[in-house]
Motif scaffolding. Structure first.
Motif, PDB file in Angstrom:
ATOM      1  N   ALA A   1      51.879  38.073  50.691  1.00  0.00           N
ATOM      2  CA  ALA A   1      52.871  39.038  51.163  1.00  0.00           C
ATOM      3  C   ALA A   1      52.632  39.449  52.610  1.00  0.00           C
ATOM      4  CB  ALA A   1      52.869  40.277  50.265  1.00  0.00           C
ATOM      5  N   ARG A   2      51.377  39.291  53.107  1.00  0.00           N
ATOM      6  CA  ARG A   2      51.065  39.689  54.490  1.00  0.00           C
ATOM      7  C   ARG A   2      51.218  38.530  55.470  1.00  0.00           C
ATOM      8  NH1 ARG A   2      46.247  42.946  56.204  1.00  0.00           N
ATOM      9  NH2 ARG A   2      47.807  43.551  57.746  1.00  0.00           N
ATOM     10  N   GLY A   3      51.564  37.361  54.975  1.00  0.00           N
ATOM     11  CA  GLY A   3      51.792  36.226  55.856  1.00  0.00           C
ATOM     12  C   GLY A   3      50.567  35.858  56.671  1.00  0.00           C
ATOM     13  N   VAL A   4      50.757  35.660  57.989  1.00  0.00           N
ATOM     14  CA  VAL A   4      49.661  35.216  58.856  1.00  0.00           C
ATOM     15  C   VAL A   4      48.589  36.287  59.028  1.00  0.00           C
ATOM     16  CG1 VAL A   4      51.092  33.569  60.116  1.00  0.00           C
ATOM     17  CG2 VAL A   4      50.945  35.944  60.914  1.00  0.00           C
ATOM     18  N   ALA A   5      48.902  37.540  58.677  1.00  0.00           N
ATOM     19  CA  ALA A   5      47.912  38.615  58.798  1.00  0.00           C
ATOM     20  C   ALA A   5      46.904  38.596  57.649  1.00  0.00           C
ATOM     21  CB  ALA A   5      48.606  39.968  58.837  1.00  0.00           C
ATOM     22  N   SER A   6      47.177  37.793  56.628  1.00  0.00           N
ATOM     23  CA  SER A   6      46.299  37.754  55.460  1.00  0.00           C
ATOM     24  C   SER A   6      45.042  36.931  55.723  1.00  0.00           C
ATOM     25  CB  SER A   6      47.040  37.134  54.272  1.00  0.00           C
ATOM     26  OG  SER A   6      46.163  36.893  53.185  1.00  0.00           O
ATOM     27  N   PRO A   7      43.899  37.343  55.163  1.00  0.00           N
ATOM     28  CA  PRO A   7      42.726  36.460  55.167  1.00  0.00           C
ATOM     29  C   PRO A   7      43.041  35.190  54.380  1.00  0.00           C
ATOM     30  CG  PRO A   7      42.141  38.701  54.509  1.00  0.00           C
ATOM     31  CD  PRO A   7      43.631  38.628  54.506  1.00  0.00           C
ATOM     32  N   GLN A   8      42.265  34.146  54.616  1.00  0.00           N
ATOM     33  CA  GLN A   8      42.425  32.898  53.893  1.00  0.00           C
ATOM     34  C   GLN A   8      41.427  32.846  52.724  1.00  0.00           C
ATOM     35  OE1 GLN A   8      44.854  30.283  54.773  1.00  0.00           O
ATOM     36  NE2 GLN A   8      45.556  32.221  55.652  1.00  0.00           N
ATOM     37  N   ALA A   9      41.810  32.203  51.637  1.00  0.00           N
ATOM     38  CA  ALA A   9      40.959  32.136  50.452  1.00  0.00           C
ATOM     39  C   ALA A   9      40.947  30.722  49.890  1.00  0.00           C
ATOM     40  CB  ALA A   9      41.449  33.118  49.389  1.00  0.00           C
ATOM     41  N   ALA A  10      39.832  30.379  49.220  1.00  0.00           N
ATOM     42  CA  ALA A  10      39.691  29.064  48.586  1.00  0.00           C
ATOM     43  C   ALA A  10      38.867  29.232  47.309  1.00  0.00           C
ATOM     44  CB  ALA A  10      39.008  28.074  49.525  1.00  0.00           C
ATOM     45  N   ASP A  11      39.412  28.788  46.184  1.00  0.00           N
ATOM     46  CA  ASP A  11      38.704  28.874  44.904  1.00  0.00           C
ATOM     47  C   ASP A  11      37.537  27.897  44.877  1.00  0.00           C
ATOM     48  OD1 ASP A  11      40.547  30.730  44.115  1.00  0.00           O
ATOM     49  OD2 ASP A  11      41.692  29.353  42.822  1.00  0.00           O
ATOM     50  N   LEU A  12      36.379  28.380  44.398  1.00  0.00           N
ATOM     51  CA  LEU A  12      35.224  27.509  44.167  1.00  0.00           C
ATOM     52  C   LEU A  12      35.164  27.090  42.708  1.00  0.00           C
ATOM     53  CD1 LEU A  12      32.441  29.317  46.251  1.00  0.00           C
ATOM     54  CD2 LEU A  12      33.713  27.248  46.854  1.00  0.00           C
ATOM     55  N   TRP A  13      35.418  28.013  41.814  1.00  0.00           N
ATOM     56  CA  TRP A  13      35.509  27.719  40.384  1.00  0.00           C
ATOM     57  C   TRP A  13      36.548  28.658  39.775  1.00  0.00           C
ATOM     58  CZ3 TRP A  13      34.142  31.731  37.060  1.00  0.00           C
ATOM     59  CH2 TRP A  13      33.362  32.758  37.600  1.00  0.00           C
TER      60      TRP A  13
ATOM     61  N   PHE B   1      39.581  41.676  61.906  1.00  0.00           N
ATOM     62  CA  PHE B   1      40.470  41.958  60.776  1.00  0.00           C
ATOM     63  C   PHE B   1      40.216  43.347  60.196  1.00  0.00           C
ATOM     64  CE2 PHE B   1      40.954  42.216  56.162  1.00  0.00           C
ATOM     65  CZ  PHE B   1      42.303  41.952  56.029  1.00  0.00           C
ATOM     66  N   GLU B   2      41.282  44.055  59.869  1.00  0.00           N
ATOM     67  CA  GLU B   2      41.179  45.314  59.116  1.00  0.00           C
ATOM     68  C   GLU B   2      42.418  45.463  58.247  1.00  0.00           C
ATOM     69  OE1 GLU B   2      41.012  50.132  59.836  1.00  0.00           O
ATOM     70  OE2 GLU B   2      39.893  48.818  61.202  1.00  0.00           O
ATOM     71  N   SER B   3      42.210  45.607  56.961  1.00  0.00           N
ATOM     72  CA  SER B   3      43.330  45.730  56.033  1.00  0.00           C
ATOM     73  C   SER B   3      43.859  47.160  56.030  1.00  0.00           C
ATOM     74  CB  SER B   3      42.875  45.365  54.620  1.00  0.00           C
ATOM     75  OG  SER B   3      42.062  46.396  54.081  1.00  0.00           O
ATOM     76  N   PRO B   4      45.099  47.355  55.621  1.00  0.00           N
ATOM     77  CA  PRO B   4      45.559  48.721  55.340  1.00  0.00           C
ATOM     78  C   PRO B   4      44.922  49.195  54.038  1.00  0.00           C
ATOM     79  CG  PRO B   4      47.239  47.120  54.739  1.00  0.00           C
ATOM     80  CD  PRO B   4      46.144  46.349  55.414  1.00  0.00           C
ATOM     81  N   PRO B   5      44.864  50.506  53.783  1.00  0.00           N
ATOM     82  CA  PRO B   5      44.353  50.981  52.498  1.00  0.00           C
ATOM     83  C   PRO B   5      45.147  50.358  51.344  1.00  0.00           C
ATOM     84  CG  PRO B   5      44.569  52.806  54.032  1.00  0.00           C
ATOM     85  CD  PRO B   5      45.236  51.620  54.677  1.00  0.00           C
ATOM     86  N   HIS B   6      44.425  49.918  50.314  1.00  0.00           N
ATOM     87  CA  HIS B   6      45.064  49.236  49.197  1.00  0.00           C
ATOM     88  C   HIS B   6      44.166  49.314  47.972  1.00  0.00           C
ATOM     89  CE1 HIS B   6      42.311  46.268  50.914  1.00  0.00           C
ATOM     90  NE2 HIS B   6      42.301  45.666  49.722  1.00  0.00           N
ATOM     91  N   ILE B   7      44.655  48.815  46.837  1.00  0.00           N
ATOM     92  CA  ILE B   7      43.838  48.716  45.626  1.00  0.00           C
ATOM     93  C   ILE B   7      43.979  47.304  45.059  1.00  0.00           C
ATOM     94  CG2 ILE B   7      44.282  51.152  45.104  1.00  0.00           C
ATOM     95  CD1 ILE B   7      45.933  50.060  42.644  1.00  0.00           C
ATOM     96  N   HIS B   8      43.092  46.992  44.110  1.00  0.00           N
ATOM     97  CA  HIS B   8      43.210  45.747  43.347  1.00  0.00           C
ATOM     98  C   HIS B   8      43.362  46.089  41.870  1.00  0.00           C
ATOM     99  CE1 HIS B   8      42.226  43.258  46.801  1.00  0.00           C
ATOM    100  NE2 HIS B   8      41.230  44.092  47.068  1.00  0.00           N
ATOM    101  N   ASN B   9      43.996  45.196  41.152  1.00  0.00           N
ATOM    102  CA  ASN B   9      44.196  45.404  39.717  1.00  0.00           C
ATOM    103  C   ASN B   9      42.954  45.098  38.903  1.00  0.00           C
ATOM    104  OD1 ASN B   9      44.608  42.636  40.488  1.00  0.00           O
ATOM    105  ND2 ASN B   9      45.281  42.232  38.390  1.00  0.00           N
ATOM    106  N   VAL B  10      41.980  44.386  39.513  1.00  0.00           N
ATOM    107  CA  VAL B  10      40.732  44.041  38.828  1.00  0.00           C
ATOM    108  C   VAL B  10      39.551  44.381  39.731  1.00  0.00           C
ATOM    109  CG1 VAL B  10      41.753  42.193  37.445  1.00  0.00           C
ATOM    110  CG2 VAL B  10      40.803  41.654  39.697  1.00  0.00           C
ATOM    111  N   SER B  11      38.392  44.615  39.106  1.00  0.00           N
ATOM    112  CA  SER B  11      37.169  44.854  39.871  1.00  0.00           C
ATOM    113  C   SER B  11      36.624  43.527  40.386  1.00  0.00           C
ATOM    114  CB  SER B  11      36.114  45.528  38.985  1.00  0.00           C
ATOM    115  OG  SER B  11      36.578  46.771  38.503  1.00  0.00           O
ATOM    116  N   TYR B  12      35.882  43.592  41.498  1.00  0.00           N
ATOM    117  CA  TYR B  12      35.266  42.364  41.992  1.00  0.00           C
ATOM    118  C   TYR B  12      33.907  42.646  42.603  1.00  0.00           C
ATOM    119  CZ  TYR B  12      36.553  43.335  46.933  1.00  0.00           C
ATOM    120  OH  TYR B  12      36.672  43.866  48.193  1.00  0.00           O
ATOM    121  N   ARG B  13      33.129  41.582  42.757  1.00  0.00           N
ATOM    122  CA  ARG B  13      31.839  41.631  43.456  1.00  0.00           C
ATOM    123  C   ARG B  13      31.933  40.734  44.679  1.00  0.00           C
ATOM    124  NH1 ARG B  13      31.033  40.011  38.274  1.00  0.00           N
ATOM    125  NH2 ARG B  13      30.561  41.714  36.841  1.00  0.00           N
ATOM    126  N   GLY B  14      31.179  41.088  45.721  1.00  0.00           N
ATOM    127  CA  GLY B  14      31.218  40.287  46.943  1.00  0.00           C
ATOM    128  C   GLY B  14      29.834  40.077  47.519  1.00  0.00           C
TER     129      GLY B  14
END
Length: 271
Positions: free
Chosen positions: A41-53, A72-85
Motif C-alpha cells: 500500500a505504501r508503494g516505493v516508500a515501503s521496505p523490501q521483503a523476501a521470505d526465507l521459509w 527510512f522511518e515508518s508512520p505510527p502503525h500496528i500489526h495484526n500479529v506479534s513478531y521477533r526481529g
C-alpha cells in the motif's frame, strides 16, 4: 555460434539445477532471494521483503528478511500479529512513537507485540533485519486500530546479550569455544525456542535438533554448508533433515539465529 549457445545453455542448466537442489535441501543464499514490497500500500516508500521459509501472506509461521533504505522511518502503525526481529546489517529503531531513539546494531534482538502502535526506522547505507512470526498473515494497520494483547515489547542491544559457553550448556559436545544466547521460548521437547549461536573461527561440525523444526539464519560472518557446498553470507538461510546440518567456519567467527522446537545439539568434528 552453435557451440557458444550450447555452452550458455549448459551453464544455465547447471545454475538452475544448483538453485533447485539448494531450495529442495532448505538452503537459501541471500543472493538468490526475490524481494517485494513489505507493505504494498505504501508503494516505493515501503521496505523490501523476501521470505526465507514459509509464506508471510499465509496463516503459517514464517521467517523473512526486511531491507530498509537509508533514512527510512515508518508512520505510527500496528500489526495484526506479534513478531521477533534480529538486526543483520545497519541500524534499526523499533519502539513507541514517543520513545527516545534507540539504534540497535547488527546482532541485536527485539520483539513487537500485535496491536501495539510503534514506528520502525533505519539508518546507515543499508539496514537488513530477520523477522519471524508464529502465525500469519503479516499485515499492517493504522495506529487507530491499536489494541493491547497483553505482551510487552523487548529491545536487547547486542552488547547486552548473555552468552553461555559450551561448559554451561549440557547438549553441546564441542571442543571449541561455542557460545549460545537464549532469546525466547523453552527447550523442552516440542516447545519452540530461539537462540543466537556463536561459532568460533575454524569450527567444523554439526548442528542437530531433537525436534522436528529447525530454521537457521546467518547473522554475522560466513559459513560453508557442507552438504550443499554453499558459502552462506549474512541473511542466508539453511534448515536440516534428520541427519542434521554439517557446517564449516573459516577464519572469522560466525553468529547464527536458530529456531527449533527442542534441544539443539552442537557437535564438533575436531577433537
Amino acid at each position: 555460434m552453435v557451440s557458444r549457445l550450447k555452452l550458455i545453455l549448459a551453464g544455465l542448466f547447471l545454475f538452475i539445477s544448483h538453485f533447485a537442489a539448494s531450495k529442495a535441501a532448505g538452503v537459501r543464499s541471500i543472493d538468490q532471494l526475490q524481494w517485494s514490497p513489505l507493505n504494498p500500500a505504501r508503494g516505493v516508500a515501503s521496505p523490501q521483503a523476501a521470505d526465507l521459509w514459509g509464506d508471510r501472506k499465509s496463516s503459517a509461521a514464517t521467517g523473512f528478511l526486511v531491507k530498509f533504505r537509508p533514512g527510512f522511518e515508518s508512520p505510527p502503525h500496528i500489526h495484526n500479529v506479534s513478531y521477533r526481529g534480529v538486526v543483520i546489517e545497519g541500524l534499526v529503531h523499533n519502539d513507541d512513537p514517543q520513545a527516545a531513539t534507540m539504534w540497535l546494531p547488527a546482532g541485536s534482538f527485539w520483539t513487537q507485540p500485535a496491536g501495539e502502535a510503534h514506528i520502525t526506522a533505519a539508518k546507515d547505507k543499508q539496514s537488513i533485519a530477520y523477522i519471524e512470526i508464529d502465525n500469519g498473515p503479516y499485515l499492517v494497520h493504522p495506529k487507530e486500530q491499536a489494541f493491547d494483547n497483553g505482551e510487552r515489547a523487548v529491545n536487547v542491544d547486542q552488547s547486552n546479550l548473555v552468552w553461555l559457553g559450551a561448559n554451561d550448556i549440557k547438549w553441546v559436545d564441542a571442543q571449541q569455544d561455542v557460545k549460545r544466547a537464549f532469546l525466547w521460548g523453552s527447550t523442552a521437547k516440542g516447545q519452540l525456542n530461539g537462540s543466537l549461536i556463536k561459532l568460533p573461527a575454524g569450527f567444523n561440525g554439526q548442528l542437530k535438533s531433537e525436534g522436528s523444526i529447525f530454521h537457521a539464519v546467518v547473522i554475522r560472518g560466513h559459513l560453508k554448508h557442507i552438504k550443499q557446498n554453499s558459502i552462506l553470507n549474512p541473511g542466508s538461510y539453511f534448515s536440516h533433515t534428520d541427519d542434521g546440518s554439517l557446517i564449516e567456519v573459516a577464519e572469522k567467527e560466525v553468529v547464527i539465529y536458530v529456531r527449533t522446537n527442542s534441544k539443539l545439539h552442537i557437535l564438533s568434528n575436531k577433537k
